[in-house]
Enzyme design. Structure first.
Site, short mmCIF file in Angstrom:
data_model
loop_
_atom_site.label_atom_id
_atom_site.label_comp_id
_atom_site.label_asym_id
_atom_site.label_seq_id
_atom_site.Cartn_x
_atom_site.Cartn_y
_atom_site.Cartn_z
N CYS A 1 -1.96 -10.55 -7.36
CA CYS A 1 -2.45 -9.26 -6.87
C CYS A 1 -3.27 -9.57 -5.63
CB CYS A 1 -3.31 -8.58 -7.93
SG CYS A 1 -4.18 -7.11 -7.32
N CYS B 1 0.98 -5.49 -1.64
CA CYS B 1 0.66 -4.98 -2.97
C CYS B 1 1.73 -5.47 -3.93
CB CYS B 1 0.61 -3.45 -2.94
SG CYS B 1 0.36 -2.71 -4.57
#
EC number: 5.1.1.3
Length: 264
Positions: free
Chosen positions: A181, A73
């Site tokens: 991302c 993440c």
């Protein structure tokens, strides 16, 4: 040999793109995957919230006796102080920045990421620490994660969102675009089609998976001799996660366990 699993976590389904790369490079390892589906997305969360969430998840991973944790993440990587944890952590953001530096020929790199990652300037700082001459152009694409979490990453809505977001890079002459991302590789075909052949689209998980392998080899804690297994845990919606995971990984998943992550 070390049969302890590798922990992988993300705010939701995005980290599955990292898990997929890890399985390709390290198929004999066992994995514990945690998706924080109750609290996704992280992109608009405060620094304090993300630090709290990361601490809870890393405590959960330690309880599962993992030998290393992959933070799949970028928003978390951009926010937390990784030095305060007494466990081996792998940082997808650092791997992405390094990949961008080594890919660019004209020293013009684009980054698409969540709002918090962009605001942290973590990609720019990491890239310029390796090569200060590289120009870094960043754009937050907050529409992407909700679409991907709903499984709409191949839809007309996803194409429109990507076209609107990537418009920012027109005229910047970038030759490299980092998917900042871990959700975004699920939209990679759309992103590549919009950016065209002149732009190399970088998935940080490619480099990251090899970094994990090198660490396990160096530390002599590889697992081998059998096909690895994966256990899946989430904090919220298990059914949608299960469907998404089967689609991303291309395999049937027997069970997804719900865990009360806030007790950690």
């Amino acid at each position: 040999m070390d049969s302890r699993p590798i922990g992988v976590f993300d705010s939701g389904v995005g980290g599955l793109t990292v898990l997929k790369r890890l399985i390709q490079v390290l198929p004999e390892e066992d994995y514990i995957y945690f998706g924080d589906t109750k609290r996704v997305p992280y992109g608009d969360r405060s620094k304090e919230e993300i630090e709290l969430f990361a601490g809870q998840i890393i405590n959960f991973m330690k309880e599962k006796n993992v030998k290393a944790v992959v933070i799949a993440c970028n928003t978390t990587c951009a926010t937390i102080d990784k030095g305060k944890y007494d466990i081996e952590l792998f940082d997808v953001l650092k791997a992405g920045a390094e990949s961008g530096v080594y890919c660019t020929k004209n020293k013009k790199v684009g980054v698409i990421a969540t709002k918090r990652t962009v605001e942290s300037r973590s990609y720019e700082i990491n890239i310029k620490s390796i090569n200060p001459q590289i120009e870094v152009y960043q754009k937050a694409c907050p529409e992407f994660v909700p679409l991907i979490e709903k499984g709409l990453y191949n839809s007309h809505l996803a194409y429109k969102a990507a076209k609107d977001c990537l418009e920012e890079f027109k005229g910047k002459e970038i030759d490299t675009l980092i998917l900042g991302c871990t959700h975004y590789p699920l939209m990679e075909p759309i992103i590549k089609a919009i950016m065209g052949d002149g732009v190399k689209v970088v998935d940080p998980a490619v480099r990251l998976s090899h970094e994990v392998k090198e660490y396990l080899e160096r530390s002599r804690i590889l697992n081998f001799g059998k096909k690895g297994k994966i256990e899946f845990f989430v904090s919220g919606d298990a059914e949608n996660f299960k469907r998404a995971a089967e689609m991303v990984l291309g395999k049937k998943i027997d069970e997804v366990f719900i865990v009360d992550i806030e007790r950690y």
